[in-house]
Scaffold this motif. Structure first.
Motif, PDB file in Angstrom:
ATOM      1  N   LEU A 173       0.808  -1.217   0.000  1.00  0.00           N
ATOM      2  CA  LEU A 173       0.000   0.000   0.000  1.00  0.00           C
ATOM      3  C   LEU A 173       0.840   1.267   0.000  1.00  0.00           C
ATOM      4  O   LEU A 173       0.569   2.198  -0.769  1.00  0.00           O
ATOM      5  CB  LEU A 173      -0.933   0.006   1.223  1.00  0.00           C
ATOM      6  CG  LEU A 173      -1.798   1.254   1.389  1.00  0.00           C
ATOM      7  CD1 LEU A 173      -2.765   1.405   0.218  1.00  0.00           C
ATOM      8  CD2 LEU A 173      -2.552   1.203   2.725  1.00  0.00           C
ATOM      9  N   ALA A 174       1.869   1.324   0.827  1.00  0.00           N
ATOM     10  CA  ALA A 174       2.682   2.537   0.909  1.00  0.00           C
ATOM     11  C   ALA A 174       3.335   2.862  -0.428  1.00  0.00           C
ATOM     12  O   ALA A 174       3.380   4.025  -0.862  1.00  0.00           O
ATOM     13  CB  ALA A 174       3.746   2.378   2.001  1.00  0.00           C
ATOM     14  N   THR A 175       3.839   1.837  -1.100  1.00  0.00           N
ATOM     15  CA  THR A 175       4.487   2.064  -2.402  1.00  0.00           C
ATOM     16  C   THR A 175       3.461   2.486  -3.443  1.00  0.00           C
ATOM     17  O   THR A 175       3.717   3.391  -4.253  1.00  0.00           O
ATOM     18  CB  THR A 175       5.213   0.785  -2.850  1.00  0.00           C
ATOM     19  OG1 THR A 175       6.155   0.403  -1.870  1.00  0.00           O
ATOM     20  CG2 THR A 175       5.930   1.007  -4.172  1.00  0.00           C
ATOM     21  N   THR A 176       2.294   1.836  -3.427  1.00  0.00           N
ATOM     22  CA  THR A 176       1.234   2.207  -4.366  1.00  0.00           C
ATOM     23  C   THR A 176       0.863   3.672  -4.198  1.00  0.00           C
ATOM     24  O   THR A 176       0.770   4.423  -5.187  1.00  0.00           O
ATOM     25  CB  THR A 176      -0.003   1.324  -4.138  1.00  0.00           C
ATOM     26  OG1 THR A 176       0.317  -0.025  -4.479  1.00  0.00           O
ATOM     27  CG2 THR A 176      -1.175   1.787  -5.006  1.00  0.00           C
ATOM     28  N   LEU A 177       0.654   4.102  -2.969  1.00  0.00           N
ATOM     29  CA  LEU A 177       0.278   5.505  -2.727  1.00  0.00           C
ATOM     30  C   LEU A 177       1.404   6.453  -3.111  1.00  0.00           C
ATOM     31  O   LEU A 177       1.146   7.577  -3.562  1.00  0.00           O
ATOM     32  CB  LEU A 177      -0.118   5.692  -1.266  1.00  0.00           C
ATOM     33  CG  LEU A 177      -1.446   5.040  -0.860  1.00  0.00           C
ATOM     34  CD1 LEU A 177      -1.671   5.169   0.644  1.00  0.00           C
ATOM     35  CD2 LEU A 177      -2.616   5.669  -1.619  1.00  0.00           C
ATOM     36  N   SER A 178       2.646   6.015  -2.954  1.00  0.00           N
ATOM     37  CA  SER A 178       3.763   6.886  -3.344  1.00  0.00           C
ATOM     38  C   SER A 178       3.821   7.055  -4.857  1.00  0.00           C
ATOM     39  O   SER A 178       4.151   8.137  -5.356  1.00  0.00           O
ATOM     40  CB  SER A 178       5.088   6.326  -2.821  1.00  0.00           C
ATOM     41  OG  SER A 178       5.487   5.160  -3.530  1.00  0.00           O
ATOM     42  N   TYR A 179       3.490   5.987  -5.616  1.00  0.00           N
ATOM     43  CA  TYR A 179       3.448   6.099  -7.071  1.00  0.00           C
ATOM     44  C   TYR A 179       2.373   7.111  -7.492  1.00  0.00           C
ATOM     45  O   TYR A 179       2.614   7.990  -8.333  1.00  0.00           O
ATOM     46  CB  TYR A 179       3.136   4.745  -7.712  1.00  0.00           C
ATOM     47  CG  TYR A 179       4.246   3.723  -7.649  1.00  0.00           C
ATOM     48  CD1 TYR A 179       5.576   4.101  -7.502  1.00  0.00           C
ATOM     49  CD2 TYR A 179       3.966   2.361  -7.752  1.00  0.00           C
ATOM     50  CE1 TYR A 179       6.586   3.151  -7.452  1.00  0.00           C
ATOM     51  CE2 TYR A 179       4.973   1.404  -7.714  1.00  0.00           C
ATOM     52  CZ  TYR A 179       6.288   1.812  -7.559  1.00  0.00           C
ATOM     53  OH  TYR A 179       7.271   0.877  -7.510  1.00  0.00           O
ATOM     54  N   PHE A 180       1.186   6.981  -6.912  1.00  0.00           N
ATOM     55  CA  PHE A 180       0.114   7.918  -7.222  1.00  0.00           C
ATOM     56  C   PHE A 180       0.504   9.346  -6.835  1.00  0.00           C
ATOM     57  O   PHE A 180       0.236  10.300  -7.565  1.00  0.00           O
ATOM     58  CB  PHE A 180      -1.168   7.520  -6.490  1.00  0.00           C
ATOM     59  CG  PHE A 180      -2.006   6.490  -7.185  1.00  0.00           C
ATOM     60  CD1 PHE A 180      -2.837   6.842  -8.240  1.00  0.00           C
ATOM     61  CD2 PHE A 180      -1.985   5.166  -6.780  1.00  0.00           C
ATOM     62  CE1 PHE A 180      -3.623   5.902  -8.876  1.00  0.00           C
ATOM     63  CE2 PHE A 180      -2.777   4.213  -7.414  1.00  0.00           C
ATOM     64  CZ  PHE A 180      -3.594   4.573  -8.465  1.00  0.00           C
ATOM     65  N   SER A 181       1.119   9.489  -5.675  1.00  0.00           N
ATOM     66  CA  SER A 181       1.500  10.821  -5.202  1.00  0.00           C
ATOM     67  C   SER A 181       2.476  11.494  -6.153  1.00  0.00           C
ATOM     68  O   SER A 181       2.374  12.698  -6.423  1.00  0.00           O
ATOM     69  CB  SER A 181       2.116  10.705  -3.807  1.00  0.00           C
ATOM     70  OG  SER A 181       2.540  11.969  -3.337  1.00  0.00           O
ATOM     71  N   GLY A 182       3.432  10.717  -6.666  1.00  0.00           N
ATOM     72  CA  GLY A 182       4.380  11.287  -7.625  1.00  0.00           C
ATOM     73  C   GLY A 182       3.699  11.831  -8.854  1.00  0.00           C
ATOM     74  O   GLY A 182       4.171  12.786  -9.472  1.00  0.00           O
ATOM     75  N   ALA A 183       2.547  11.219  -9.217  1.00  0.00           N
ATOM     76  CA  ALA A 183       1.779  11.671 -10.378  1.00  0.00           C
ATOM     77  C   ALA A 183       0.739  12.724 -10.008  1.00  0.00           C
ATOM     78  O   ALA A 183      -0.062  13.119 -10.856  1.00  0.00           O
ATOM     79  CB  ALA A 183       1.095  10.487 -11.045  1.00  0.00           C
ATOM     80  N   GLY A 184       0.736  13.157  -8.743  1.00  0.00           N
ATOM     81  CA  GLY A 184      -0.135  14.260  -8.342  1.00  0.00           C
ATOM     82  C   GLY A 184      -1.467  13.857  -7.741  1.00  0.00           C
ATOM     83  O   GLY A 184      -2.340  14.717  -7.555  1.00  0.00           O
ATOM     84  N   PHE A 185      -1.662  12.569  -7.406  1.00  0.00           N
ATOM     85  CA  PHE A 185      -2.933  12.092  -6.876  1.00  0.00           C
ATOM     86  C   PHE A 185      -2.759  11.667  -5.414  1.00  0.00           C
ATOM     87  O   PHE A 185      -1.911  10.818  -5.106  1.00  0.00           O
ATOM     88  CB  PHE A 185      -3.449  10.915  -7.705  1.00  0.00           C
ATOM     89  CG  PHE A 185      -4.162  11.319  -8.965  1.00  0.00           C
ATOM     90  CD1 PHE A 185      -5.435  10.856  -9.237  1.00  0.00           C
ATOM     91  CD2 PHE A 185      -3.570  12.170  -9.893  1.00  0.00           C
ATOM     92  CE1 PHE A 185      -6.106  11.216 -10.395  1.00  0.00           C
ATOM     93  CE2 PHE A 185      -4.217  12.537 -11.055  1.00  0.00           C
ATOM     94  CZ  PHE A 185      -5.506  12.070 -11.305  1.00  0.00           C
ATOM     95  N   ASP A 186      -3.567  12.246  -4.518  1.00  0.00           N
ATOM     96  CA  ASP A 186      -3.503  11.860  -3.114  1.00  0.00           C
ATOM     97  C   ASP A 186      -4.300  10.575  -2.876  1.00  0.00           C
ATOM     98  O   ASP A 186      -4.799   9.947  -3.824  1.00  0.00           O
ATOM     99  CB  ASP A 186      -3.979  12.999  -2.205  1.00  0.00           C
ATOM    100  CG  ASP A 186      -5.447  13.371  -2.415  1.00  0.00           C
ATOM    101  OD1 ASP A 186      -6.217  12.564  -2.983  1.00  0.00           O
ATOM    102  OD2 ASP A 186      -5.837  14.488  -1.998  1.00  0.00           O
ATOM    103  N   GLN A 187      -4.450  10.189  -1.611  1.00  0.00           N
ATOM    104  CA  GLN A 187      -5.098   8.922  -1.296  1.00  0.00           C
ATOM    105  C   GLN A 187      -6.529   8.859  -1.812  1.00  0.00           C
ATOM    106  O   GLN A 187      -6.939   7.873  -2.432  1.00  0.00           O
ATOM    107  CB  GLN A 187      -5.074   8.702   0.214  1.00  0.00           C
ATOM    108  CG  GLN A 187      -5.676   7.382   0.667  1.00  0.00           C
ATOM    109  CD  GLN A 187      -5.689   7.251   2.180  1.00  0.00           C
ATOM    110  OE1 GLN A 187      -5.694   8.242   2.902  1.00  0.00           O
ATOM    111  NE2 GLN A 187      -5.682   6.008   2.665  1.00  0.00           N
ATOM    112  N   VAL A 188      -7.317   9.903  -1.559  1.00  0.00           N
ATOM    113  CA  VAL A 188      -8.712   9.921  -2.011  1.00  0.00           C
ATOM    114  C   VAL A 188      -8.782   9.862  -3.534  1.00  0.00           C
ATOM    115  O   VAL A 188      -9.574   9.117  -4.120  1.00  0.00           O
ATOM    116  CB  VAL A 188      -9.438  11.170  -1.473  1.00  0.00           C
ATOM    117  CG1 VAL A 188     -10.828  11.304  -2.099  1.00  0.00           C
ATOM    118  CG2 VAL A 188      -9.552  11.095   0.046  1.00  0.00           C
TER     119      VAL A 188
END
Length: 507
Positions: A173-188
């Motif tokens: 989960l942490a890595t998945t969220l970090s990938y999204f975050s790098g692309a500008g998308f937060d958890q929600v």
């Protein structure tokens, strides 16, 4: 005045635009050609692009019994291209770099080469691979039950693969969220985008044996696909409701897999105690609007040097193939079509349509008997052909209370321009000018490139031209380019002394 001609050795790639001699592109070539793909989807003069996702259960690249769906593939390919973006650095995103990355384990499956194989015929010097990839998301959502995502063009193609970083079924989960975050998308945002993307399609044993077991493979499901929700080919909120209620597909294999480590969607959805999924479920059909916002952000996550066009929307009254040319007797003629788009809720036009040009009586237009159709409504095509004796007065034409400007001092002559395609493509073109000075010409062509099925654009600058005669007050200039192998439409661009585009023709 702009021109367009068919690419003879390839399948019809732009419907009516591909079989006619020349085109006035309104309001410009890029907008006109993309709007054609977006609107002219079925019936008369269709572009052929939407055929791949009609019906939305269709798999355009192979056997229907494989259980794959092209619309879902297109969304998946765009997501994989987007999610490795580094928005802080202004790099990556929708740039078609995914075409170079198909051998990576994180890009398992046939979707990537399937998609670029289909897309390549629509790529040309004004429509990039990345724009077609983004447009495929818009078409998949809008034509399969979802709402229309506003589309802007202008994406620039990468010339090599980008960084790694696509979430996999077994990514923590942490890595998945970090990938999204790098692309500008937060958890929600990440939860919402995943739910939106997973309302279409399936997960297949053939590509993900650690997610879907071999028991899914049957005689009519050869790739062993298990649907993500019970309406596999409809863009709707059901994926959310089935997940929350434990009904139907219960969120799909990435929630229910026999392999706990491959339940990536479950980890993501539960990461905020299902709060986001509950909110999405309570939206009802508002879920579709949420998806529009998230998917628009996804396809507009691009490198920082990209400059987008205005939103390309359906055009109510559109000139198509409004062409200056010489007929068989050497006379100057103005021919083409007027396309009228009627919204689904309205009746087709019943009042007569007239075309007006200077120094001529209004020309009544008779519609073709076969209409076109799309999610935007029906289209009616009105052909016209008018002799022109005073081209210097043809600075505009008027139809349906609209005026369209023209320039007639320079035009690419459709009837005197050919592209022969054998082992090597040779373009022979003719340009008519009122000036006695030789025009400046460049030719651009989509050609194969190593490492991806997406073509690159090859440019021939300062192409030599020679005077080949005169007709009706115009000097005629001929030129020839040996291009080699081409994958789509080739452009001829005429430039003024300052390097500004005067005319563009596609062949």
């Amino acid at each position: 005045m702009w021109s367009f001609k068919t690419l003879l050795a390839l399948p019809t790639i732009l419907g009516l635009l591909a079989v006619a001699s020349g085109t006035f592109f309104y309001p410009n070539a890029q907008t006109s050609l993309i709007e054609h793909i977006l609107v002219d989807t079925h019936g008369a003069h269709s572009s052929g692009f939407a055929d791949a996702i009609t019906p939305c259960t269709n798999y355009v690249s192979g056997n229907q019994s494989l259980g794959r769906t092209t619309a879902a593939q297109w969304i998946r390919v765009a997501f994989h291209d987007f999610v490795t973006a580094d928005v802080a650095a202004g790099t990556g995103g929708l740039d078609a770099s995914i075409g170079f990355e198909t051998l990576r384990a994180e890009n398992s499956g046939t979707a990537f080469n399937d998609s670029f194989s289909f897309f390549r015929r629509f790529v040309n010097p004004v429509i990039s691979n990345a724009d077609i990839l983004a447009l495929s998301v818009v078409m998949s959502v809008g034509n399969c039950g979802g709402s229309q995502i506003p589309f802007r063009a202008g994406r620039i193609d990468a010339t090599e693969g980008g960084p790694f970083g696509v979430p996999a079924p077994d990514t923590d989960l942490a890595t998945t969220l970090s990938y999204f975050s790098g692309a500008g998308f937060d958890q929600v945002d990440s939860i919402g985008l995943t739910a939106c993307g997973h309302t279409l399609g399936s997960v297949h044993h053939g590509g993900f044996p650690t997610v879907v077991g071999p028991e899914a493979v049957t005689s009519d499901n050869l790739a062993g696909g298990i649907h993500l929700d019970s309406t596999v080919a409809v863009f709707d909120p059901l994926v959310v409701h089935e997940y929350l209620n434990g009904t139907g597909q219960a969120g799909g294999p990435l929630v229910t897999s026999f392999n706990v480590s491959s339940r990536s969607d479950l980890r993501l959805y539960e990461s905020d105690n299902n709060a986001t999924m509950i909110t999405l479920g309570n939206q009802g059909e508002g879920f579709l609007s949420t998806c529009v916002g998230l998917l628009k952000r996804m396809i507009e996550t691009v490198p920082s040097d990209v400059v987008f066009s205005d939103v390309i929307s359906p055009i109510a009254v559109k000139p198509i193939n409004a062409t200056l040319d010489f007929d068989a007797h050497g006379n100057l003629i103005f021919t083409g079509y007027i396309r009228v788009l009627t919204p689904t809720s309205s009746a087709p036009p019943s009042t007569p349509l007239f075309l007006n040009i200077p120094l001529s009586l209004p020309v009544p237009l008779t519609p073709e008997s076969t209409p076109g159709t799309s999610v935007f409504g029906s289209t009616t095509f009105y052909p016209f052909s008018i002799p022109i004796s005073n081209p210097e007065t043809l600075t505009s034409f008027h139809v349906a209370s609209q005026t369209f400007s023209l320039q007639t001092s320079t035009f690419i002559v459709p009837s005197l321009t050919t592209l022969t395609t054998t082992s090597s493509s040779v373009l022979n073109f003719t340009i008519a000018t009122t000036s006695l000075l030789a025009p400046s010409v460049k030719v651009q062509a989509p050609v194969p490139q190593q490492g991806t099925l997406g073509p690159a654009i090859k440019t021939f600058d300062s192409v030599a031209v020679n005077n080949v005669g005169r007709k009706k007050g115009y000097a005629l200039w001929g030129g020839s380019v040996d291009i080699g192998v081409v994958t789509g439409a080739v452009s001829v661009v005429v430039l003024d002394e300052g390097g500004k585009e005067v005319d563009i023709g596609f062949f």
